[in-house]
Design a protein around this motif. Structure first.
Motif, mmCIF file in Angstrom:
data_model
loop_
_atom_site.group_PDB
_atom_site.id
_atom_site.type_symbol
_atom_site.label_atom_id
_atom_site.label_comp_id
_atom_site.label_asym_id
_atom_site.label_seq_id
_atom_site.Cartn_x
_atom_site.Cartn_y
_atom_site.Cartn_z
ATOM 1 N N GLU A 297 -33.284 -31.148 0.462
ATOM 2 C CA GLU A 297 -32.005 -31.687 0.933
ATOM 3 C C GLU A 297 -31.962 -31.976 2.422
ATOM 4 O OE1 GLU A 297 -28.763 -29.315 -0.360
ATOM 5 O OE2 GLU A 297 -29.173 -29.628 -2.504
ATOM 6 N N THR A 298 -32.406 -31.077 3.270
ATOM 7 C CA THR A 298 -32.285 -31.279 4.710
ATOM 8 C C THR A 298 -33.581 -31.875 5.265
ATOM 9 O OG1 THR A 298 -33.162 -29.118 5.343
ATOM 10 C CG2 THR A 298 -30.805 -29.250 4.812
ATOM 11 N N PRO A 299 -33.521 -32.547 6.420
ATOM 12 C CA PRO A 299 -34.741 -33.120 6.994
ATOM 13 C C PRO A 299 -35.874 -32.113 7.163
ATOM 14 C CG PRO A 299 -32.847 -34.066 8.074
ATOM 15 C CD PRO A 299 -32.315 -32.995 7.156
ATOM 16 N N GLY A 300 -35.543 -30.910 7.657
ATOM 17 C CA GLY A 300 -36.589 -29.909 7.834
ATOM 18 C C GLY A 300 -37.243 -29.520 6.526
ATOM 19 N N GLU A 301 -36.429 -29.318 5.486
ATOM 20 C CA GLU A 301 -36.964 -28.956 4.172
ATOM 21 C C GLU A 301 -37.780 -30.094 3.579
ATOM 22 O OE1 GLU A 301 -33.359 -28.171 2.135
ATOM 23 O OE2 GLU A 301 -33.234 -26.061 2.746
ATOM 24 N N ILE A 302 -37.318 -31.310 3.754
ATOM 25 C CA ILE A 302 -38.016 -32.485 3.205
ATOM 26 C C ILE A 302 -39.399 -32.598 3.810
ATOM 27 C CG2 ILE A 302 -38.013 -35.014 3.191
ATOM 28 C CD1 ILE A 302 -34.892 -34.781 3.005
ATOM 29 N N LEU A 303 -39.486 -32.520 5.137
ATOM 30 C CA LEU A 303 -40.777 -32.657 5.804
ATOM 31 C C LEU A 303 -41.696 -31.489 5.472
ATOM 32 C CD1 LEU A 303 -39.693 -34.054 9.280
ATOM 33 C CD2 LEU A 303 -41.130 -35.207 7.569
ATOM 34 N N ALA A 304 -41.152 -30.296 5.386
ATOM 35 C CA ALA A 304 -41.985 -29.135 5.072
ATOM 36 C C ALA A 304 -42.578 -29.248 3.673
ATOM 37 C CB ALA A 304 -41.150 -27.854 5.197
ATOM 38 N N ALA A 305 -41.776 -29.704 2.708
ATOM 39 C CA ALA A 305 -42.268 -29.835 1.335
ATOM 40 C C ALA A 305 -43.349 -30.913 1.248
ATOM 41 C CB ALA A 305 -41.107 -30.168 0.402
ATOM 42 N N ALA A 306 -43.134 -32.028 1.938
ATOM 43 C CA ALA A 306 -44.130 -33.102 1.917
ATOM 44 C C ALA A 306 -45.424 -32.648 2.594
ATOM 45 C CB ALA A 306 -43.573 -34.349 2.611
ATOM 46 N N ARG A 307 -45.292 -31.968 3.731
ATOM 47 C CA ARG A 307 -46.488 -31.513 4.454
ATOM 48 C C ARG A 307 -47.298 -30.502 3.632
ATOM 49 N NH1 ARG A 307 -47.328 -32.754 9.620
ATOM 50 N NH2 ARG A 307 -45.640 -33.696 10.839
ATOM 51 N N ALA A 308 -46.627 -29.676 2.869
ATOM 52 C CA ALA A 308 -47.343 -28.686 2.065
ATOM 53 C C ALA A 308 -48.278 -29.372 1.072
ATOM 54 C CB ALA A 308 -46.347 -27.793 1.333
ATOM 55 N N VAL A 309 -47.804 -30.449 0.450
ATOM 56 C CA VAL A 309 -48.652 -31.200 -0.493
ATOM 57 C C VAL A 309 -49.808 -31.867 0.247
ATOM 58 C CG1 VAL A 309 -48.694 -33.137 -2.109
ATOM 59 C CG2 VAL A 309 -46.724 -31.586 -2.067
ATOM 60 N N LEU A 310 -49.524 -32.448 1.390
ATOM 61 C CA LEU A 310 -50.557 -33.154 2.156
ATOM 62 C C LEU A 310 -51.586 -32.180 2.728
ATOM 63 C CD1 LEU A 310 -48.119 -35.608 3.922
ATOM 64 C CD2 LEU A 310 -49.709 -36.173 2.075
ATOM 65 N N ASP A 311 -51.141 -30.998 3.157
ATOM 66 C CA ASP A 311 -52.077 -29.983 3.660
ATOM 67 C C ASP A 311 -53.023 -29.542 2.551
ATOM 68 O OD1 ASP A 311 -50.914 -30.100 6.138
ATOM 69 O OD2 ASP A 311 -49.712 -28.266 5.904
ATOM 70 N N GLU A 312 -52.505 -29.390 1.348
ATOM 71 C CA GLU A 312 -53.358 -29.021 0.212
ATOM 72 C C GLU A 312 -54.389 -30.117 -0.061
ATOM 73 O OE1 GLU A 312 -52.906 -27.908 -4.543
ATOM 74 O OE2 GLU A 312 -51.136 -27.994 -3.262
ATOM 75 N N ALA A 313 -53.969 -31.392 0.034
ATOM 76 C CA ALA A 313 -54.883 -32.509 -0.222
ATOM 77 C C ALA A 313 -55.961 -32.606 0.856
ATOM 78 C CB ALA A 313 -54.105 -33.816 -0.300
ATOM 79 N N ALA A 314 -55.688 -32.077 2.039
ATOM 80 C CA ALA A 314 -56.688 -32.086 3.109
ATOM 81 C C ALA A 314 -57.875 -31.192 2.782
ATOM 82 C CB ALA A 314 -56.049 -31.642 4.421
ATOM 83 N N ARG A 315 -57.709 -30.314 1.795
ATOM 84 C CA ARG A 315 -58.795 -29.401 1.406
ATOM 85 C C ARG A 315 -59.562 -29.889 0.180
ATOM 86 N NH1 ARG A 315 -54.529 -25.941 3.075
ATOM 87 N NH2 ARG A 315 -53.743 -25.667 0.962
ATOM 88 N N LEU A 316 -59.198 -31.065 -0.319
ATOM 89 C CA LEU A 316 -59.880 -31.617 -1.482
ATOM 90 C C LEU A 316 -61.200 -32.264 -1.083
ATOM 91 C CD1 LEU A 316 -56.835 -33.304 -3.292
ATOM 92 C CD2 LEU A 316 -57.885 -31.090 -3.808
ATOM 93 N N ASP A 317 -61.964 -32.697 -2.067
ATOM 94 C CA ASP A 317 -63.211 -33.424 -1.835
ATOM 95 C C ASP A 317 -63.148 -34.749 -2.605
ATOM 96 O OD1 ASP A 317 -65.757 -34.197 -1.142
ATOM 97 O OD2 ASP A 317 -66.742 -32.944 -2.667
ATOM 98 N N PRO A 318 -62.992 -35.864 -1.905
ATOM 99 C CA PRO A 318 -62.911 -36.032 -0.454
ATOM 100 C C PRO A 318 -61.547 -35.597 0.071
ATOM 101 C CG PRO A 318 -62.552 -38.131 -1.526
ATOM 102 C CD PRO A 318 -62.907 -37.165 -2.624
#
Length: 282
Positions: free
Chosen positions: A213-234
């Motif tokens: 709902e809030t900007p902070g929550e939105i960005l945090a949720a999106a970043r969590a998914v992207l941070d996880e993808a940074a550990r994938l191969d590739p």
């Protein structure tokens, strides 16, 4: 009626005259047409009597280290797709016809052209606006269709049309996605199967953000998914994830209400991809 192919400005003027009146919609493209482009053409058909598609890989919007030379060029297939969608004119000029050798004047995208996507691709939006204004001047459409996938580009084109009093209605077409959620792009053909699996994190991140709902929550949720993808191969190599005002692309405040664009850009292998979602915050 067969598609008329206009290879230069003179042929375009003649082809436009042959339409014999009625409203015109322009769909600017760089070719390598896919179902997303077809959806733009179908939307254009809803807004005008005639549809013109431009096919031009614009050198001004590519940086020195970008993929201008390898950008996919599939003109015969593009022409076939346009014929199937009932396009009347395909404008396919050369770079020499669009840009005389003594050209000196270009459009500046201003401050909005230097943030978010513009910060990673300096001069990109200057090149986009220059070619779009030239196409609008040459085709003289009543309506021009642009995809929401390029949200900052769309905002800048609307700003240019308003600031320079360009007599055209700018219509946004929804992002066309494949069944797995990946936004359609001509660059998707560069992705291997493993690349594609990683690239799906972009749309997952947008969905995760949209569920908050809030900007902070939105960005945090999106970043969590992207941070996880940074550990994938590739790995997914993130350029940015932002929540921005759709008219200015400035970051929204924590108490922002109304529309906001959650935009992301990242590289997977040698391919750079962008995506976004328009959210409504209360």
């Amino acid at each position: 009626m067969d598609v008329i192919v206009a290879g230069d400005r003179a042929e375009l003027a003649k082809a436009r005259e042959s339409l014999g009146g009625g409203s015109i919609a322009l769909v600017p493209t760089m070719g390598a047409l896919h179902e997303g482009h077809r959806s733009l053409i179908r939307l254009a058909r809803e807004h005008a009597d005639h549809v013109v598609v431009s096919v031009f890989v614009n050198p001004l919007q590519f940086g020195p280290a970008e993929d201008f030379s390898r950008y996919p060029r599939t003109f015969d297939a593009d022409l076939e797709a346009c014929a199937e969608e009932g396009v009347e004119i395909v404008f396919a000029p050369s770079a020499e016809d669009m840009y005389p050798p003594d050209r000196q004047v270009s459009i500046s995208a201003g401050g909005m052209g230097t943030v978010v996507e513009g910060a990673f691709r300096p001069g990109h939006f200057d090149g986009v606006l220059t070619v779009v204004l030239k196409l609008l001047n040459l085709v003289r459409p009543d309506v021009a269709i642009f995809g929401q996938k390029d949200a900052q580009q769309l905002a800048l084109i609307r700003r240019m049309a308003a600031d320079l009093n360009v007599p055209v209605s700018i219509v946004a077409a929804p992002t066309f996605r494949e069944p797995d959620g990946l936004a359609l792009s001509s660059r998707n053909r560069y992705l291997s199967a493993a690349d594609r699996a990683t690239a799906l994190a972009l749309s997952r991140a947008l969905r995760a953000g949209a569920a908050r709902e809030t900007p902070g929550e939105i960005l945090a949720a999106a970043r969590a998914v992207l941070d996880e993808a940074a550990r994938l191969d590739p790995p997914l190599l993130l350029d940015y994830v932002v929540l921005a005002d759709p008219a200015t692309f400035a970051p929204v405040a924590e108490d922002h209400s109304g529309e906001a664009v959650l935009a992301v850009a990242a590289r997977v292998g040698s391919t750079r991809l962008i995506d976004n979602a328009v959210l409504r915050l209360s």
